[in-house]
Design an enzyme around this catalytic site. Structure first.
Site, short mmCIF file in Angstrom:
data_model
loop_
_atom_site.label_atom_id
_atom_site.label_comp_id
_atom_site.label_asym_id
_atom_site.label_seq_id
_atom_site.Cartn_x
_atom_site.Cartn_y
_atom_site.Cartn_z
CG HIS A 97 -1.18 -13.73 141.97
ND1 HIS A 97 0.10 -14.54 141.50
CD2 HIS A 97 -0.51 -12.25 141.87
CE1 HIS A 97 0.98 -13.45 141.35
NE2 HIS A 97 0.58 -12.38 141.62
C1 UD1 Z 1 0.50 -7.57 144.34
C2 UD1 Z 1 0.83 -6.97 143.20
C3 UD1 Z 1 1.17 -7.54 141.94
C4 UD1 Z 1 2.10 -8.96 142.46
C5 UD1 Z 1 1.54 -9.55 144.04
C6 UD1 Z 1 2.27 -10.44 144.43
C7 UD1 Z 1 0.09 -4.69 142.77
C8 UD1 Z 1 -0.64 -3.73 141.91
N1 UD1 Z 1 0.01 -5.88 142.56
O1 UD1 Z 1 -0.81 -7.90 143.95
O2 UD1 Z 1 1.75 -7.15 140.92
O3 UD1 Z 1 2.24 -9.97 141.62
O4 UD1 Z 1 1.25 -8.62 144.78
O5 UD1 Z 1 1.98 -11.40 145.44
O6 UD1 Z 1 1.03 -4.11 143.37
N2 UD1 Z 1 -3.95 -9.97 151.12
C9 UD1 Z 1 -4.09 -10.79 152.14
N3 UD1 Z 1 -2.91 -10.96 152.93
C10 UD1 Z 1 -1.71 -10.12 152.64
C11 UD1 Z 1 -1.80 -9.38 151.35
C12 UD1 Z 1 -3.06 -9.21 150.76
O7 UD1 Z 1 -5.02 -11.47 152.39
O8 UD1 Z 1 -0.86 -10.14 153.40
C13 UD1 Z 1 -5.37 -9.82 150.15
C14 UD1 Z 1 -6.36 -8.53 150.53
O9 UD1 Z 1 -7.37 -8.85 150.62
C15 UD1 Z 1 -5.95 -7.80 149.31
C16 UD1 Z 1 -5.55 -8.66 148.17
O10 UD1 Z 1 -4.92 -9.90 148.93
O11 UD1 Z 1 -6.91 -6.82 149.17
C17 UD1 Z 1 -4.65 -8.00 147.47
O12 UD1 Z 1 -3.39 -7.64 147.90
P1 UD1 Z 1 -2.84 -6.55 147.02
O13 UD1 Z 1 -1.29 -6.29 147.62
O14 UD1 Z 1 -3.43 -5.20 146.64
O15 UD1 Z 1 -2.49 -7.01 145.77
P2 UD1 Z 1 -1.93 -8.48 144.98
O16 UD1 Z 1 -2.94 -9.12 144.36
O17 UD1 Z 1 -1.35 -9.19 146.30
N1 UDP Z 2 6.29 -17.86 146.27
C1 UDP Z 2 6.39 -18.46 147.36
N2 UDP Z 2 5.45 -19.16 147.99
C2 UDP Z 2 4.19 -19.21 147.21
C3 UDP Z 2 4.09 -18.78 145.88
C4 UDP Z 2 5.25 -18.16 145.53
O1 UDP Z 2 7.39 -18.14 148.01
O2 UDP Z 2 3.34 -19.95 147.69
C5 UDP Z 2 7.52 -17.06 145.74
C6 UDP Z 2 7.89 -17.38 144.27
O3 UDP Z 2 8.83 -18.66 144.62
C7 UDP Z 2 8.73 -16.25 143.88
C8 UDP Z 2 7.83 -15.19 144.23
O4 UDP Z 2 7.00 -15.64 145.46
O5 UDP Z 2 10.07 -16.02 144.29
C9 UDP Z 2 6.87 -14.72 143.25
O6 UDP Z 2 5.74 -13.91 143.63
P1 UDP Z 2 4.50 -13.52 143.30
O7 UDP Z 2 4.20 -14.76 142.35
O8 UDP Z 2 3.58 -13.51 144.35
O9 UDP Z 2 4.46 -12.33 142.40
P2 UDP Z 2 4.94 -12.04 140.95
O10 UDP Z 2 6.18 -12.50 140.66
O11 UDP Z 2 3.67 -12.44 140.08
O12 UDP Z 2 4.92 -10.54 140.79
#
Ligand code: UD1
Ligand code: UDP
Length: 376
Positions: free
Chosen positions: A217
């Site tokens: 992601h």
């Molecule tokens: C965010 C964090 C990243 C983390 C990730 C964990 C920042 C800058 N980034 O990235 O460090 O690793 O979360 O998962 O804070 N969206 C949905 N449903 C949701 C949430 C998001 O569809 O419930 C989609 C939306 O289109 C949104 C995109 O995901 O624009 C990105 O979401 P956002 O929270 O901005 O950043 P992440 O890529 O999730």
């Molecule tokens: N995770 C989850 N379901 C998924 C993918 C990840 O529960 O489908 C959990 C994973 O076990 C870990 C956390 O989400 O505990 C990691 O989050 P993510 O990868 O979104 O963010 P990051 O750690 O890269 O910031």
């Protein structure tokens, strides 16, 4: 260390310790800290910013991990970095004015962590940063910018990995404000390990016997069309040697889908694309995997403890301890096939000793540090 902390003098009438969570990886980190402070009758508020909002990105973790219902959900949602951070700040400021915190506890490196820290600093509120000191030294990564800013503002810096202490000291943080406490995300993993049965999750969903789990992601991987296409090509190639189970974060699903991954997920390709999974389902799947391919921070840590070989598709990691004391290896997309072959041949080396203090007691140590600093 004893589980009990003498805090008879800690009055429930005091302003609360306010936790800020918002995105998926925050929830597993906050769960043991909230529980350990509750066990000591510390007054707390849990504020969900709403950065993540789909049930599979948020609600499911509260249900599965028994995290209390948030006292407030600010419903901020998605947006560009500036729009999201600004909206988070406006909503958090109003919340802190209405419910003055004793201290604000922030987790990890997401935009909710940054916004809460900026607001708290301007309001003169002490900030506790859980997972301080991690550095990838790559400012192109939005999370690295968040880490550096949050650590420069925090009053109490709680470190998960020993090298984090050195990073903070070199950046000028006074040593008495830093505590090496271990890793609360691993508390949650160990606490729930006996609920994680790869066999039954596999049987329930009809997943194959031997498989690799893939999660991607990071914008650096999925937002760049050239790299994204190369990743898809390499995953298709890998799927000819081992079936891939791919629970995709919404960002990864949208981008890698547009580069052809989802269309290629046919039976003969052996690729199963799934929506994001609940924590118990996901970690069960990882626990039973022959191999994990990821760019997630948390998954690098969890595979380290589960001793599942992990190939991290990134140029750097802020979690080098998962390489020196775990199963992790950094790879480029072009290296995927060869690195996976080493894992599947059994020649992927794994150190015998795990990271220090990833022992299931980090939440208790964090609670003790918070109580010790803010009790009077
Ligand atoms: C965010 C964090 C990243 C983390 C990730 C964990 C920042 C800058 N980034 O990235 O460090 O690793 O979360 O998962 O804070 N969206 C949905 N449903 C949701 C949430 C998001 O569809 O419930 C989609 C939306 O289109 C949104 C995109 O995901 O624009 C990105 O979401 P956002 O929270 O901005 O950043 P992440 O890529 O999730
Ligand atoms: N995770 C989850 N379901 C998924 C993918 C990840 O529960 O489908 C959990 C994973 O076990 C870990 C956390 O989400 O505990 C990691 O989050 P993510 O990868 O979104 O963010 P990051 O750690 O890269 O910031």
């Amino acid at each position: 260390m004893s589980n009990r902390i003498g805090i008879a003098e800690y009055h429930t009438t005091m302003k609360p310790i306010t936790h800020i969570v918002g995105a998926r990886p925050n929830f597993m980190k906050a769960a043991p800290v909230v529980a350990a402070l509750a066990a000591e009758d510390v007054g707390q508020r849990l504020v969900h910013t709403g950065q993540h909002y789909d049930r599979v990105m948020s609600g499911v973790f509260f249900e599965q991990l028994g995290i209390p219902e948030p006292d407030a959900n600010l419903g901020v949602g998605s947006g560009s970095h500036a729009a999201q951070t600004a909206a988070l700040m406006v909503a958090l400021e109003a919340d802190f004015v209405a419910n003055p915190p004793r201290a604000v506890v922030v987790y990890g490196d997401v935009n909710s962590t940054l916004a809460a820290s900026l607001v708290a600093a301007k309001m003169g509120l002490p900030i506790v940063h859980v997972e301080a000191g991690l550095r990838s030294f790559d400012r192109a990564m939005p999370e690295e910018v968040n880490r550096v800013v949050v650590d420069s503002l925090a009053d109490l810096l709680l470190v998960t990995s020993p090298e984090g202490v050195g990073h903070l000291v070199r950046e000028g943080v006074a040593p008495e404000r830093i505590a090496f406490v271990g890793n609360p995300m691993i508390d949650t993993l160990l606490e729930n390990l006996d609920r994680m049965d790869p066999q039954s999750v596999r049987a329930l969903h009809g997943w194959p016997g031997r498989y690799a789990v893939v999660t991607l992601h990071r914008p650096s991987n999925v937002d760049d069309p050239k790299l994204g296409r190369e990743i898809v090509e390499q995953l298709l190639r890998l799927s000819t040697s081992i079936p891939l189970v791919v629970p995709l974060h919404p960002r990864g699903a949208e981008r890698l889908g547009s580069f052809g991954l989802v269309d290629s997920a046919t039976a003969e390709r052996q690729i199963k694309i799934l929506p994001p999974l609940g924590y118990i389902e996901f970690v069960s799947l990882v626990r039973g995997a022959a191999l994990v391919v990821t760019d997630s921070g948390g998954v690098q840590e969890e595979t380290t403890i589960l001793r599942v070989p992990c190939l991290t598709m990134r140029e750097n990691t802020e979690r080098p301890i998962t390489i020196t004391h775990g199963t992790n290896r950094l790879i480029s997309p072009a290296q995927l096939a060869a690195a996976a072959a080493e894992v599947l041949d059994g020649t992927h080396a794994v150190p015998t000793e795990g990271p220090p203090l990833w022992d299931g007691e980090a939440g208790v140590r964090i609670a003790a540090a918070i109580i010790g600093r803010y009790r009077s």
